[in-house]
Write a protein that holds these residues in place. Structure first.
Motif, PDB file in Angstrom:
ATOM      1  N   ALA A 112       0.838  -1.204   0.000  1.00  0.00           N
ATOM      2  CA  ALA A 112       0.000   0.000   0.000  1.00  0.00           C
ATOM      3  C   ALA A 112       0.871   1.252   0.000  1.00  0.00           C
ATOM      4  CB  ALA A 112      -0.924   0.004   1.218  1.00  0.00           C
ATOM      5  N   THR A 113       1.974   1.235   0.770  1.00  0.00           N
ATOM      6  CA  THR A 113       2.811   2.425   0.812  1.00  0.00           C
ATOM      7  C   THR A 113       3.671   2.554  -0.436  1.00  0.00           C
ATOM      8  OG1 THR A 113       4.454   1.199   2.099  1.00  0.00           O
ATOM      9  CG2 THR A 113       2.896   2.581   3.315  1.00  0.00           C
ATOM     10  N   SER A 114       4.137   1.443  -0.993  1.00  0.00           N
ATOM     11  CA  SER A 114       4.984   1.534  -2.181  1.00  0.00           C
ATOM     12  C   SER A 114       4.179   1.848  -3.437  1.00  0.00           C
ATOM     13  CB  SER A 114       5.784   0.237  -2.376  1.00  0.00           C
ATOM     14  OG  SER A 114       4.914  -0.826  -2.698  1.00  0.00           O
ATOM     15  N   GLU A 115       2.927   1.365  -3.490  1.00  0.00           N
ATOM     16  CA  GLU A 115       2.108   1.607  -4.673  1.00  0.00           C
ATOM     17  C   GLU A 115       1.180   2.795  -4.487  1.00  0.00           C
ATOM     18  OE1 GLU A 115      -0.005  -1.953  -5.603  1.00  0.00           O
ATOM     19  OE2 GLU A 115       1.786  -3.177  -5.596  1.00  0.00           O
ATOM     20  N   GLY A 116       1.094   3.289  -3.255  1.00  0.00           N
ATOM     21  CA  GLY A 116       0.237   4.427  -2.997  1.00  0.00           C
ATOM     22  C   GLY A 116      -1.236   4.084  -2.879  1.00  0.00           C
ATOM     23  N   LYS A 117      -1.540   2.804  -2.657  1.00  0.00           N
ATOM     24  CA  LYS A 117      -2.942   2.402  -2.505  1.00  0.00           C
ATOM     25  C   LYS A 117      -3.027   1.231  -1.563  1.00  0.00           C
ATOM     26  CE  LYS A 117      -2.680  -0.483  -6.598  1.00  0.00           C
ATOM     27  NZ  LYS A 117      -3.196  -0.791  -7.902  1.00  0.00           N
ATOM     28  N   GLY A 118      -4.214   0.982  -1.039  1.00  0.00           N
ATOM     29  CA  GLY A 118      -4.438  -0.119  -0.111  1.00  0.00           C
ATOM     30  C   GLY A 118      -4.702  -1.410  -0.850  1.00  0.00           C
ATOM     31  N   GLY A 119      -4.397  -2.511  -0.218  1.00  0.00           N
ATOM     32  CA  GLY A 119      -4.651  -3.805  -0.829  1.00  0.00           C
ATOM     33  C   GLY A 119      -6.003  -4.348  -0.419  1.00  0.00           C
ATOM     34  N   ASP A 120      -6.285  -5.546  -0.880  1.00  0.00           N
ATOM     35  CA  ASP A 120      -7.549  -6.197  -0.557  1.00  0.00           C
ATOM     36  C   ASP A 120      -7.428  -6.838   0.808  1.00  0.00           C
ATOM     37  OD1 ASP A 120     -10.038  -7.359  -0.716  1.00  0.00           O
ATOM     38  OD2 ASP A 120      -9.289  -9.116  -1.784  1.00  0.00           O
ATOM     39  N   THR A 121      -8.248  -6.389   1.752  1.00  0.00           N
ATOM     40  CA  THR A 121      -8.172  -6.897   3.118  1.00  0.00           C
ATOM     41  C   THR A 121      -9.185  -7.993   3.395  1.00  0.00           C
ATOM     42  OG1 THR A 121      -9.677  -5.183   3.896  1.00  0.00           O
ATOM     43  CG2 THR A 121      -7.313  -4.700   3.987  1.00  0.00           C
ATOM     44  N   ASN A 122      -9.989  -8.376   2.410  1.00  0.00           N
ATOM     45  CA  ASN A 122     -11.027  -9.389   2.639  1.00  0.00           C
ATOM     46  C   ASN A 122     -10.431 -10.709   3.107  1.00  0.00           C
ATOM     47  OD1 ASN A 122     -13.102  -7.671   1.987  1.00  0.00           O
ATOM     48  ND2 ASN A 122     -13.168  -8.297  -0.150  1.00  0.00           N
ATOM     49  N   ALA A 123      -9.355 -11.144   2.492  1.00  0.00           N
ATOM     50  CA  ALA A 123      -8.735 -12.418   2.872  1.00  0.00           C
ATOM     51  C   ALA A 123      -8.218 -12.346   4.310  1.00  0.00           C
ATOM     52  CB  ALA A 123      -7.600 -12.758   1.915  1.00  0.00           C
ATOM     53  N   ILE A 124      -7.641 -11.226   4.671  1.00  0.00           N
ATOM     54  CA  ILE A 124      -7.119 -11.072   6.029  1.00  0.00           C
ATOM     55  C   ILE A 124      -8.262 -11.059   7.034  1.00  0.00           C
ATOM     56  CG2 ILE A 124      -5.948  -9.457   7.591  1.00  0.00           C
ATOM     57  CD1 ILE A 124      -4.055  -8.833   5.305  1.00  0.00           C
ATOM     58  N   LYS A 125      -9.365 -10.404   6.690  1.00  0.00           N
ATOM     59  CA  LYS A 125     -10.523 -10.392   7.584  1.00  0.00           C
ATOM     60  C   LYS A 125     -11.045 -11.808   7.796  1.00  0.00           C
ATOM     61  CE  LYS A 125     -12.230  -5.808   6.371  1.00  0.00           C
ATOM     62  NZ  LYS A 125     -13.334  -5.062   5.733  1.00  0.00           N
ATOM     63  N   GLU A 126     -11.148 -12.568   6.711  1.00  0.00           N
ATOM     64  CA  GLU A 126     -11.647 -13.942   6.814  1.00  0.00           C
ATOM     65  C   GLU A 126     -10.688 -14.802   7.633  1.00  0.00           C
ATOM     66  OE1 GLU A 126     -14.628 -15.236   6.003  1.00  0.00           O
ATOM     67  OE2 GLU A 126     -15.119 -13.155   5.556  1.00  0.00           O
ATOM     68  N   ASP A 127      -9.379 -14.651   7.387  1.00  0.00           N
ATOM     69  CA  ASP A 127      -8.394 -15.408   8.154  1.00  0.00           C
ATOM     70  C   ASP A 127      -8.466 -15.046   9.633  1.00  0.00           C
ATOM     71  OD1 ASP A 127      -7.579 -16.604   5.834  1.00  0.00           O
ATOM     72  OD2 ASP A 127      -5.746 -15.403   5.602  1.00  0.00           O
ATOM     73  N   SER A 128      -8.680 -13.760   9.937  1.00  0.00           N
ATOM     74  CA  SER A 128      -8.798 -13.308  11.327  1.00  0.00           C
ATOM     75  C   SER A 128     -10.020 -13.933  11.985  1.00  0.00           C
ATOM     76  CB  SER A 128      -8.916 -11.787  11.400  1.00  0.00           C
ATOM     77  OG  SER A 128      -7.782 -11.165  10.891  1.00  0.00           O
ATOM     78  N   LYS A 129     -11.139 -13.919  11.269  1.00  0.00           N
ATOM     79  CA  LYS A 129     -12.364 -14.512  11.816  1.00  0.00           C
ATOM     80  C   LYS A 129     -12.169 -15.992  12.092  1.00  0.00           C
ATOM     81  CE  LYS A 129     -15.619 -11.361   9.595  1.00  0.00           C
ATOM     82  NZ  LYS A 129     -16.662 -11.243   8.548  1.00  0.00           N
ATOM     83  N   GLN A 130     -11.532 -16.690  11.144  1.00  0.00           N
ATOM     84  CA  GLN A 130     -11.296 -18.123  11.313  1.00  0.00           C
ATOM     85  C   GLN A 130     -10.388 -18.385  12.511  1.00  0.00           C
ATOM     86  OE1 GLN A 130     -12.811 -20.612   9.825  1.00  0.00           O
ATOM     87  NE2 GLN A 130     -11.663 -22.072  11.037  1.00  0.00           N
ATOM     88  N   LEU A 131      -9.346 -17.582  12.656  1.00  0.00           N
ATOM     89  CA  LEU A 131      -8.428 -17.733  13.783  1.00  0.00           C
ATOM     90  C   LEU A 131      -9.161 -17.504  15.098  1.00  0.00           C
ATOM     91  CD1 LEU A 131      -5.563 -18.209  14.805  1.00  0.00           C
ATOM     92  CD2 LEU A 131      -5.106 -15.772  14.448  1.00  0.00           C
ATOM     93  N   LEU A 132     -10.006 -16.495  15.145  1.00  0.00           N
ATOM     94  CA  LEU A 132     -10.768 -16.225  16.362  1.00  0.00           C
ATOM     95  C   LEU A 132     -11.725 -17.363  16.686  1.00  0.00           C
ATOM     96  CD1 LEU A 132     -11.487 -12.411  15.988  1.00  0.00           C
ATOM     97  CD2 LEU A 132     -10.043 -13.509  17.702  1.00  0.00           C
ATOM     98  N   LYS A 133     -12.334 -17.954  15.657  1.00  0.00           N
ATOM     99  CA  LYS A 133     -13.220 -19.095  15.884  1.00  0.00           C
ATOM    100  C   LYS A 133     -12.447 -20.275  16.467  1.00  0.00           C
ATOM    101  CE  LYS A 133     -16.651 -18.064  12.346  1.00  0.00           C
ATOM    102  NZ  LYS A 133     -17.197 -18.466  11.032  1.00  0.00           N
ATOM    103  N   GLU A 134     -11.248 -20.514  15.947  1.00  0.00           N
ATOM    104  CA  GLU A 134     -10.427 -21.611  16.449  1.00  0.00           C
ATOM    105  C   GLU A 134     -10.005 -21.362  17.892  1.00  0.00           C
ATOM    106  OE1 GLU A 134      -7.216 -22.725  13.811  1.00  0.00           O
ATOM    107  OE2 GLU A 134      -8.489 -22.398  12.058  1.00  0.00           O
ATOM    108  N   ILE A 135      -9.668 -20.116  18.202  1.00  0.00           N
ATOM    109  CA  ILE A 135      -9.284 -19.771  19.580  1.00  0.00           C
ATOM    110  C   ILE A 135     -10.477 -19.961  20.513  1.00  0.00           C
ATOM    111  CG2 ILE A 135      -8.584 -17.882  21.099  1.00  0.00           C
ATOM    112  CD1 ILE A 135      -6.889 -16.825  18.739  1.00  0.00           C
ATOM    113  N   GLU A 136     -11.646 -19.512  20.058  1.00  0.00           N
ATOM    114  CA  GLU A 136     -12.855 -19.660  20.871  1.00  0.00           C
ATOM    115  C   GLU A 136     -13.160 -21.133  21.118  1.00  0.00           C
ATOM    116  OE1 GLU A 136     -17.524 -18.224  20.869  1.00  0.00           O
ATOM    117  OE2 GLU A 136     -16.354 -18.084  19.033  1.00  0.00           O
ATOM    118  N   SER A 137     -13.005 -21.933  20.087  1.00  0.00           N
ATOM    119  CA  SER A 137     -13.233 -23.370  20.223  1.00  0.00           C
ATOM    120  C   SER A 137     -12.268 -23.976  21.246  1.00  0.00           C
ATOM    121  CB  SER A 137     -13.067 -24.040  18.868  1.00  0.00           C
ATOM    122  OG  SER A 137     -13.086 -25.424  18.986  1.00  0.00           O
ATOM    123  N   LEU A 138     -11.007 -23.597  21.167  1.00  0.00           N
ATOM    124  CA  LEU A 138     -10.006 -24.090  22.110  1.00  0.00           C
ATOM    125  C   LEU A 138     -10.340 -23.652  23.532  1.00  0.00           C
ATOM    126  CD1 LEU A 138      -7.267 -25.458  22.688  1.00  0.00           C
ATOM    127  CD2 LEU A 138      -6.197 -23.241  22.255  1.00  0.00           C
TER     128      LEU A 138
END
Length: 146
Positions: A112-138
């Motif tokens: 984002a800083t080198s190209e002057g624009k933000g990237g797609d955060t959808n994958a990171i959001k989904e990965d974060s949600k999945q990680l939180l679900k796994e932590i909650e399950s544990l």
């Protein structure tokens, strides 16, 4: 098939809207103008939402979330050592996933800083949600073993 039907329906609605806007009665023209205005408002609202999310991303919103997950995992690991060490392996796997998520986030931030624009955060959001679900399950599993 459903996708084709939805596309056909969208084309039909747009066609009727354009017809009413230019060739309809005064009442139909007013209705069409109202709908176009509302669609325009929705478009502006979506644009503003995307802009605000990009600003939050630039300010490190997701960095803080990933750091909080790391803190939570550290606390879980301490509790697991005191409670039952069988969970430490799973916690370490979750920590590894968090590190990968942090690396993806850093990579997006660098792009984002080198190209002057933000990237797609959808994958990171989904990965974060999945990680939180796994932590909650544990955590639920650890709680039920107490």
């Amino acid at each position: 098939m459903i996708k084709s039907l939805l596309k056909l329906l969208a084309v039909l609605v747009v066609g009727i809207l354009i017809y009413n806007l230019f060739l309809g009665t005064d009442e139909e023209k007013q209705g069409a103008k109202k709908i176009v205005g509302e669609v325009k408002d929705v478009g502006v609202a979506v644009k503003d939402l995307i802009k605000s999310e990009k600003e939050k991303f630039d300010k490190g919103k997701y960095d803080k979330a990933v750091d909080k997950i790391g803190t939570m995992l550290s606390n879980l690991k301490k509790n697991a050592k005191e409670f039952d060490e069988k969970y430490i392996g799973r916690i370490e796997e979750l920590e590894e996933k968090r590190k990968q998520l942090k690396e993806e986030l850093d990579s997006l931030d660098e792009n984002a800083t080198s190209e002057g624009k933000g990237g797609d955060t959808n994958a990171i959001k989904e990965d974060s949600k999945q990680l939180l679900k796994e932590i909650e399950s544990l955590m639920n599993e650890m709680e039920s073993d107490k």
